[in-house]
Design a protein around this motif. Sequence first.
Motif: not given
Length: 286
Positions: A214-216, A244-258
């Motif tokens: 959704s964010v992307q 914005d683009g930084q928000t995508i990076i933030t959410v991706q970081d959340t995905c990669e954290r586990p």
Amino acid sequence: MLAGAKEIVLDDMCPMAGPKHYLRPLRNISFVSSIHWNTTKLSLNKCRLAYLDIEIACRYPMLESFSIADNSMEYLSPRLILCLSTLRHLDISGNMLCLMNTRNSSHFKTLLRNLPVLQNVSLAGNRLTSLPATFFASNCALETIDLSINALEQVRVQLSHLKRLTTLNLSDNHIGRLDGTSMDTLFSIIRLRNIKIELRGNPLACKMCEDLESVQWLVNMKQFLSNNHDVTCLSENDQVLAIDGQTIITVQDTCERPKRIIIWTTVGCATVCLSITLLALFKRRV
């Protein structure tokens, strides 16, 4: 005297603290006059008209603008709309048509069916949680749709046939995450024309991995969002972030954290096991 008036405004005829008016059912009302009426605009705002189950037969429909806003209206008969086939502007905002959508869904979904030249419609502030998929099916001339201040969580009404649509106001609803159907619906109007979509005031989320798609989409379509600098989302720490683009990076970081936790946990366990093994071997040699 009224026949010559271009605009008739009958707002605030009844005090808002007074009783609501339930007109039902009134049938076979005929509006036939030997006098030529010039009226093209009628306003009945704030008149406590809660239930209008009225059928009026008009030989020559004439109204181009009809406003019946802020009446706390629970029902508006499609039979009344039959007499308004020339409408270009319809304001039914500030009512309770969510009740009609629930209690009289078959009537609600045909409410706008007989308005072929309708250009602007406002359903703002009706506490709507959804709209029938074919609600705007007969309104191909629509240019502006206002669905603000409702309780919509997704956008699942057919819009791709509205070739003239320029503004879709979805502000101040309950949209937290656009699902695949909603994204397809909005893209169907974005790809055909220059349109502005208003999404401000929705609790858009950028908290979890499930929010990433959704964010992307919102970032990629940001140029089509009205006042796009004000479109924000809530992070996992409940911080308000500009999308914005930084928000995508933030959410991706959340995905990669586990994944990182699993990797580091595995590495840590392996290191401990190896250390214990080496220590045991060293003690045996000693």
